[in-house]
Design a protein around this motif. Sequence first.
Motif, PDB file in Angstrom:
ATOM      1  N   LEU A 299       9.145  -1.455   8.168  1.00  0.00           N
ATOM      2  CA  LEU A 299       8.370  -2.310   9.061  1.00  0.00           C
ATOM      3  C   LEU A 299       8.105  -1.521  10.337  1.00  0.00           C
ATOM      4  O   LEU A 299       9.040  -1.124  11.037  1.00  0.00           O
ATOM      5  CB  LEU A 299       9.142  -3.588   9.397  1.00  0.00           C
TER       6      LEU A 299
ATOM      7  N   ALA B 242       2.278  -1.663  14.147  1.00  0.00           N
ATOM      8  CA  ALA B 242       1.247  -1.904  13.131  1.00  0.00           C
ATOM      9  C   ALA B 242       1.205  -3.386  12.776  1.00  0.00           C
ATOM     10  O   ALA B 242       0.127  -3.982  12.640  1.00  0.00           O
ATOM     11  CB  ALA B 242       1.531  -1.063  11.885  1.00  0.00           C
ATOM     12  N   ARG B 243       2.374  -3.992  12.604  1.00  0.00           N
ATOM     13  CA  ARG B 243       2.435  -5.427  12.303  1.00  0.00           C
ATOM     14  C   ARG B 243       1.742  -6.245  13.386  1.00  0.00           C
ATOM     15  O   ARG B 243       0.941  -7.150  13.092  1.00  0.00           O
ATOM     16  CB  ARG B 243       3.900  -5.860  12.198  1.00  0.00           C
TER      17      ARG B 243
ATOM     18  N   THR C 237       5.582  -3.253   6.396  1.00  0.00           N
ATOM     19  CA  THR C 237       4.348  -2.480   6.495  1.00  0.00           C
ATOM     20  C   THR C 237       4.030  -1.821   5.160  1.00  0.00           C
ATOM     21  O   THR C 237       2.898  -1.862   4.678  1.00  0.00           O
ATOM     22  CB  THR C 237       4.474  -1.408   7.597  1.00  0.00           C
TER      23      THR C 237
ATOM     24  N   LEU D  39      -4.275  -0.037   6.088  1.00  0.00           N
ATOM     25  CA  LEU D  39      -3.031   0.598   6.525  1.00  0.00           C
ATOM     26  C   LEU D  39      -3.266   2.033   6.969  1.00  0.00           C
ATOM     27  O   LEU D  39      -2.724   2.471   7.992  1.00  0.00           O
ATOM     28  CB  LEU D  39      -1.994   0.565   5.399  1.00  0.00           C
TER      29      LEU D  39
ATOM     30  N   LEU E 118      -2.387   3.136  10.710  1.00  0.00           N
ATOM     31  CA  LEU E 118      -1.309   4.117  10.882  1.00  0.00           C
ATOM     32  C   LEU E 118      -1.826   5.419  11.496  1.00  0.00           C
ATOM     33  O   LEU E 118      -1.169   6.023  12.350  1.00  0.00           O
ATOM     34  CB  LEU E 118      -0.623   4.378   9.544  1.00  0.00           C
TER      35      LEU E 118
END
Length: 211
Positions: free
Chosen positions: A67, A71-72, A87, A156, A160
């Motif tokens: 996680l 990003a979350r 994640t 993602l 990221l």
Amino acid sequence: MTARGDARALLYRGIASALKERGFTKVRGTQRFVRAVAPGVEAQIGVASSAKGSADHYLVDPSVGVLVEEARDLLARWTRAEPAWTTLYLNIGYLPPEQGWSEVPLATVDDVPGALSTLLRDVDERAQGFIDSCHRPGYLADLIEAGVPALRPEELVAVLRALDGDVAGARRGLEALQAKVEASVSPSLRDLRVLEGCADHVRHLLDEASS
């Protein structure tokens, strides 16, 4: 309780004890274990079992995940959805170089020592590199671009890479997400929101770099 049920309960207790020694904490009500590896980054180990039509044994599979809180939080803000609990989360067997599903059979308590040994070897030998590196957004994006299973891989990679300060990589992810949107007869509202939010984030990165 059935013989396989007794075996599973014993195995789960063994896994919890071994992972506690490795610094992991069990998430209450689950077979998921977490450990902070950097500020805002949490490594995850999980085990699951299924009968898959068998009346006499379980198949137990190990997973590893991470996680990344930043990003979350970005994805939750852009999509206006509930924050995700992970994640990236995948069966340990899909980590390079093996790239195959990992599971162990479990029928009776006699199977527990061997199953526990195999599962912990997966954690120590196959997942440890992931655990050591998962605090780096670029490493996670590399894995996804190399083909490890991921939910919504395009978004993602874009997020990221942006968090890693990799503008070119983030643009690559945005282009893949844009292609997905354009190829869809009815693109999801989530994809559109992520595309807009991440594009704004990348523009902000560029502004910071040029100032």
